[in-house]
Design an enzyme around this catalytic site. Structure first.
Site, mmCIF file in Angstrom:
data_model
loop_
_atom_site.group_PDB
_atom_site.id
_atom_site.type_symbol
_atom_site.label_atom_id
_atom_site.label_comp_id
_atom_site.label_asym_id
_atom_site.label_seq_id
_atom_site.Cartn_x
_atom_site.Cartn_y
_atom_site.Cartn_z
ATOM 1 N N ASP A 88 0.858 -1.180 0.000
ATOM 2 C CA ASP A 88 0.000 0.000 0.000
ATOM 3 C C ASP A 88 0.893 1.228 0.000
ATOM 4 O O ASP A 88 2.022 1.181 0.489
ATOM 5 C CB ASP A 88 -0.957 0.002 1.203
ATOM 6 C CG ASP A 88 -0.242 0.205 2.508
ATOM 7 O OD1 ASP A 88 -0.086 1.358 2.932
ATOM 8 O OD2 ASP A 88 0.178 -0.797 3.121
ATOM 9 N N ASP A 128 -9.255 4.797 6.725
ATOM 10 C CA ASP A 128 -8.014 4.786 7.502
ATOM 11 C C ASP A 128 -8.257 5.510 8.829
ATOM 12 O O ASP A 128 -8.253 6.730 8.894
ATOM 13 C CB ASP A 128 -6.947 5.495 6.656
ATOM 14 C CG ASP A 128 -5.585 5.516 7.312
ATOM 15 O OD1 ASP A 128 -5.467 5.127 8.484
ATOM 16 O OD2 ASP A 128 -4.631 5.948 6.633
ATOM 17 N N GLU A 154 -6.879 6.428 12.011
ATOM 18 C CA GLU A 154 -5.673 6.578 12.825
ATOM 19 C C GLU A 154 -5.532 8.040 13.212
ATOM 20 O O GLU A 154 -6.243 8.886 12.680
ATOM 21 C CB GLU A 154 -4.428 6.076 12.079
ATOM 22 C CG GLU A 154 -4.104 6.824 10.806
ATOM 23 C CD GLU A 154 -2.806 6.320 10.158
ATOM 24 O OE1 GLU A 154 -1.768 6.339 10.824
ATOM 25 O OE2 GLU A 154 -2.849 5.903 8.988
#
Ligand SMILES: *[C@@H]1O[C@H](CO)[C@@H](O)[C@H](O)[C@H]1NC(C)=O
Length: 231
Positions: free
Chosen positions: A21, A112, A114
């Site tokens: 990725d 995502d 985070e």
């Protein structure tokens, strides 16, 4: 010596699927030949950044995505790094609005989850309940557009963003992609959180300590019995 080394490599290569990725930048544009080189090293799937953490579509994807298809990746995942300062649903709609021409080649949309250090984009100025709600809105927005959805999150990050391991168990039925940079393509290290009993992908090598074909990439792994397409 050489033959025993090869012998040792075989079980690793034979078990599961290996992927990468990345978010392309000016130093690394992930050309067709770069991506062909990565494929020649045994990389079978790719997940590419589609949305910047500061809240904008990643224009480079419009080059990198078709490059990936030309290099022979059959389908490609895209990930969205949300900025809380923006509406949850709008970010999904805008990212996917920019990608409609690749609809049938998008394997899955990964959210995502985070820590986000960008000004006005962090999770830390909102309550744990609101953060859970925000993720739910994004998941629903991806589903409403008829794409497959998944979540990227770590055990530690979940505790910080959602409150604790057991918090926000709304997503246990969608795939989890988790980071743990232990260089081991196995789920033996997995610690349950957010209601996930088992993960789907592991990001097991971090790009800051990894280069393939002269390019820094994160490396990912899926067991053979996965339920993802990537084929
Ligand atoms: C593409 O993304 C940008 C945000 O970076 C957004 O303003 C624009 O509306 C999007 N395009 C489409 C067609 O959705």
């Amino acid at each position: 010596m050489k033959s025993s080394l090869i012998f040792m490599m075989i079980p690793l290569l034979a078990f599961g699927k290996f992927g990468i990725d990345f978010g392309p930048d000016s130093a690394n544009d992930f050309s067709v030949s770069d991506l062909q080189c990565l494929r020649s090293t045994g990389i079978q799937f790719a997940i590419i950044r589609g949305w910047h953490s500061y809240g904008a579509f990643d224009q480079r994807l419009l080059t990198t995505f078709p490059n990936g298809l030309k290099a022979g990746f059959p389908s490609i995942g895209v990930y969205l790094f949300p900025c809380w300062g923006m509406d949850a649903v709008q970010q999904v709609q805008q990212m996917m609005g920019n990608l409609t021409q690749y609809r049938r080649n998008i394997d899955r949309v990964w959210l995502d989850i985070e820590m986000n250090p960008n000004q006005g984009c962090g999770w830390d100025t909102h309550s744990f309940e609101d953060n859970c709600q925000y993720i739910s809105e994004m998941v629903d927005a991806v589903k409403a557009l008829n794409y497959e959805v998944g979540i990227y999150a770590s055990h530690r990050g979940w505790g910080i963003i959602l409150g604790n391991d057991a918090a926000c168990q709304n997503f246990a039925d969608i795939p989890l992609w988790y980071p743990h940079f232990d260089y081991k393509p196995t789920f033996d290290d997995f610690v349950s959180f957010g209601g996930w009993k088992k993960p789907t992908i592991k990001q097991y090598i971090d790009l800051t300590r990894n280069s393939k074909c002269g390019i820094p990439v994160d490396q990912d792994w899926i067991p053979d019995d996965d339920d993802l397409k990537f084929q």
